[in-house]
Design a protein around this motif. Structure first.
Motif, short mmCIF file in Angstrom:
data_model
loop_
_atom_site.label_atom_id
_atom_site.label_comp_id
_atom_site.label_asym_id
_atom_site.label_seq_id
_atom_site.Cartn_x
_atom_site.Cartn_y
_atom_site.Cartn_z
N SER A 163 45.74 60.91 14.71
CA SER A 163 45.69 59.59 13.71
C SER A 163 46.97 59.15 13.66
O SER A 163 48.06 59.71 13.90
N LEU A 164 46.89 57.91 13.22
CA LEU A 164 48.19 56.95 12.70
C LEU A 164 49.04 57.77 11.73
O LEU A 164 50.43 57.83 11.98
N ASN A 232 46.06 57.07 23.93
CA ASN A 232 46.61 55.44 23.50
C ASN A 232 47.88 55.23 24.00
O ASN A 232 48.78 55.92 23.68
N ILE A 294 43.58 58.96 19.35
CA ILE A 294 43.44 58.32 18.18
C ILE A 294 42.28 57.33 18.11
O ILE A 294 42.06 56.45 19.12
N PRO A 295 41.26 57.28 17.25
CA PRO A 295 39.93 56.52 17.43
C PRO A 295 40.33 54.89 17.65
O PRO A 295 41.08 54.65 17.25
N ASP A 296 39.45 54.36 18.39
CA ASP A 296 39.63 52.85 18.71
C ASP A 296 39.65 52.16 17.63
O ASP A 296 40.48 51.16 17.38
N ALA A 297 39.01 52.32 16.55
CA ALA A 297 38.88 51.55 15.46
C ALA A 297 40.21 51.77 14.48
O ALA A 297 40.81 50.48 14.02
N GLU A 298 40.57 52.71 14.65
CA GLU A 298 42.20 53.08 14.07
C GLU A 298 43.04 52.45 14.90
O GLU A 298 44.14 51.83 14.09
N TRP A 299 43.26 52.64 15.99
CA TRP A 299 44.37 52.20 16.82
C TRP A 299 44.21 50.50 16.86
O TRP A 299 45.27 50.07 17.14
N GLN A 301 44.38 48.76 14.65
CA GLN A 301 45.62 48.32 13.47
C GLN A 301 46.66 48.04 14.22
O GLN A 301 47.39 47.18 13.87
#
Length: 344
Positions: A163-164, A232, A294-299, A301
């Motif tokens: 995760s970020l 990523n 890291i999940p695409d939706a979070e990446w 950002q």
């Protein structure tokens, strides 16, 4: 009795029939010194084949002696050394060698400027970046010879990144501009000599590296000291170049200039397939690093932050704004073109 004339004729015919040996270096041979950003293990792929080819073809007319990362001068002083003529030529990105131009920020890994390695030569040869780089370096007495793509930029870390939030506080060796961008996500950029990185990870001075793709991690030994590879990436390809001192370049006859350019292009081509094949193969078959994502939706950002970063850089000068506009135009074309140029 063999006459002198007959002996000379026979000897000449024999010499013509025999294969040509590598010529001895004559006193009149043009000699250059070229330093690369890369250490010896990496230079074996990204530099040595091209210079070996040049030296073989140029023979006793010209020879280039190569030096690896920080051997003659620190990488951050490469530009100044080349400008002064201490070094005749350099292989590096603009960012690492701290060149005093308006395009320096775009060298190395400018965030999300490319998706694939082929984007880089297209941008330079079809979208006008060659002309901009040539003009910028001509102002400071350096010849921009050729631009090409290297590998994508991924994190190689001791601890897993899922995760970020996992990036916060991580001390990471990376490029100046990439570090400036990643700092907003809590990354702590660290600058060290290239050859010190492996030991710095082992001793805990570094938590990770955001300098390359997985091919380089395996090639230079970083895969031996890091445990995880984040799939990523913050850029699809490093933008690097060959440069030369302008006076040394202008002293070369046109055919040697053409030969050097040709060998640079061969170097770019070699990297295209070496990295492209290696990135896939080592993700699938490499035994040393575990892949994390890291999940695409979070990446998303991070990708959104890159667009803000682009606008911030564009506001700094007219030339930077022109380069950013080219990036935007190009990426818009690729996205509209769809597969295989862009997915999703």
């Amino acid at each position: 009795m063999t006459t002198r004339r007959k002996f000379l004729t026979t000897a000449a015919m024999g010499a013509a029939a025999a294969p040509l040996a590598t010529p001895a270096i004559a006193q009149s041979t043009i000699k250059w010194r070229l330093q690369t950003y890369a250490g010896a293990a990496l230079a074996e792929h990204v530099l040595d084949p091209a210079i070996k080819m040049f030296n073989t073809i140029a023979g006793d007319r010209m020879q280039i002696e190569t030096f690896y990362a920080d051997q003659l001068v620190p990488t951050g002083e490469l530009f100044q050394a080349m400008q002064r003529g201490t070094i005749d030529a350099v292989q590096s990105d603009d960012d690492s060698m701290a060149s005093p131009t308006e395009v320096t920020v775009f060298g190395g890994y400018f965030p999300f400027a490319s998706r694939y390695s082929l984007d880089v030569p297209v941008l330079f040869n079809q979208y006008g970046l060659n002309e901009i780089w040539d003009a910028e370096y001509s102002k400071v007495g350096v010849k921009h010879v050729s631009a090409g793509a290297w590998d994508p930029c991924h994190f190689a870390t001791k601890d897993p990144i899922n995760s970020l939030a996992d990036l916060r506080g991580k001390r990471v060796f990376t490029f100046p501009t990439a570090g400036r961008f990643l700092a907003q996500f809590g990354v702590v950029p660290v600058t060290l000599p290239w050859e010190d990185i492996e030991v710095a990870v082992q001793t805990g001075e570094l938590d990770g590296i955001a300098w390359s793709g997985i091919t380089e991690d395996y090639t230079v030994g970083w895969a031996d000291v890091t445990n995880y590879f984040l799939t990523n990436n913050i850029s699809g390809a490093w933008i690097g170049h060959f440069f030369a001192n302008m006076d040394r370049w202008n002293e070369l006859p046109e055919d040697l200039q053409a030969l050097f350019k040709l060998c640079c292009e061969q170097s770019h081509y070699y990297r295209q397939h070496w990295y492209w094949g290696g990135e896939a193969d080592l993700r699938v078959n490499g035994p040393k690093m575990q892949l994390t994502s890291i999940p695409d939706a979070e990446w998303a950002q991070v990708e959104a932050a890159a667009r803000v970063f682009w606008d911030e850089v564009a506001a700094e000068s007219e030339t930077k704004a022109k380069v950013v506009e080219i990036f935007k135009t190009y990426n818009a074309v690729m996205e509209k073109a769809g597969r295989p140029y862009r997915y999703g």
